[in-house]
Write an enzyme that holds these catalytic residues in place. Sequence first.
Site, PDB file in Angstrom:
ATOM      1  N   GLU A 262       5.858   3.530   7.818  1.00 35.47           N
ATOM      2  CA  GLU A 262       5.762   3.863   6.398  1.00 35.47           C
ATOM      3  C   GLU A 262       4.505   4.678   6.123  1.00 35.47           C
ATOM      4  OE1 GLU A 262       6.843   4.538   3.697  1.00 35.47           O
ATOM      5  OE2 GLU A 262       7.504   2.881   2.452  1.00 35.47           O
ATOM      6  N   ASP A 263       4.559   5.461   5.077  1.00 34.77           N
ATOM      7  CA  ASP A 263       3.378   6.227   4.679  1.00 34.77           C
ATOM      8  C   ASP A 263       2.351   5.343   3.984  1.00 34.77           C
ATOM      9  OD1 ASP A 263       5.035   5.828   2.486  1.00 34.77           O
ATOM     10  OD2 ASP A 263       5.078   7.922   1.862  1.00 34.77           O
TER      11      ASP A 263
ATOM     12  N   ASP B 151       2.182  -0.250  -1.156  1.00 31.12           N
ATOM     13  CA  ASP B 151       1.585  -0.345  -2.488  1.00 31.12           C
ATOM     14  C   ASP B 151       1.838  -1.770  -3.018  1.00 31.12           C
ATOM     15  OD1 ASP B 151       0.410   1.219  -4.726  1.00 31.12           O
ATOM     16  OD2 ASP B 151       2.325   0.863  -5.692  1.00 31.12           O
TER      17      ASP B 151
ATOM     18  N   PHE C  67      -3.874   7.516  -6.813  1.00 29.16           N
ATOM     19  CA  PHE C  67      -2.630   8.155  -6.369  1.00 29.16           C
ATOM     20  C   PHE C  67      -2.978   9.268  -5.393  1.00 29.16           C
ATOM     21  CE2 PHE C  67       1.211  10.595  -6.290  1.00 29.16           C
ATOM     22  CZ  PHE C  67       2.186   9.614  -6.325  1.00 29.16           C
TER      23      PHE C  67
ATOM     24  N   ARG D 277       3.402  17.653   0.103  1.00 24.59           N
ATOM     25  CA  ARG D 277       3.663  16.910   1.341  1.00 24.59           C
ATOM     26  C   ARG D 277       3.053  17.597   2.558  1.00 24.59           C
ATOM     27  NH1 ARG D 277       7.431  12.881   0.202  1.00 24.59           N
ATOM     28  NH2 ARG D 277       9.044  13.413  -1.294  1.00 24.59           N
TER      29      ARG D 277
END
Length: 170
Positions: A94-95, A98, A147, A160
């Site tokens: 996963e990036d 959160d 963010f 991206r």
Amino acid sequence: MHQTLIAREDLERRVTELAADIDRDYQDCENLLCIGVLKGSVFFMVDLLKQLQVPLAVDFFQTASYGSDTEPGEVRIRKDLDLAVRGKHVLLIEDIVDTGFTLRTILDLLKFRGAASVKLCALLDKPSRRQIDVPIDYRGFAIEDKFVIGYGLDYDERYRNLPYIAVLEE
Ligand code: XMP
Ligand code: MG
């Protein structure tokens, strides 16, 4: 310009370290399945997997949340896996973790489908945002609640392709 949070060289160095850890832990594994969560994890996943020696297969999930992008909601599967999971040793990539809702849902689904083991590798972790517990077996960086964009992460599908992680300008 957006303020750089993690520079390209720091990403490269950390990805190499994570790859070494994963290679060591899975050295005797003959059915490793690496699963990426589209689309954010792709840039990280490619860099990571190119450094692994252990034999592996690759597959992808795509998820979406019924809530907004940054608030927890019910997670739905937008694109399911192509490959069967039963009996495989799964490494989920996963990036960013959160709230944890997305990962919790996917981890439970993989176990339900009969994975022999499931581990999680996440490039970024925002621990202060966590609402549901998810153990991260391989963690790139813990970051503050900002963010972030770049290296796969987007704002409205942009940024991206940045080769570094940056904080989105308000
Ligand atoms: P949960 O809350 O389920 O969400 O752990 C994980 C997903 O939330 C998105 N996310 C971000 N995307 N920059 C992004 O581009 C961020 O800072 C960020 N924080 C959360 C992301 O899609 C991730 O898979
Ligand atoms: Mg996104």
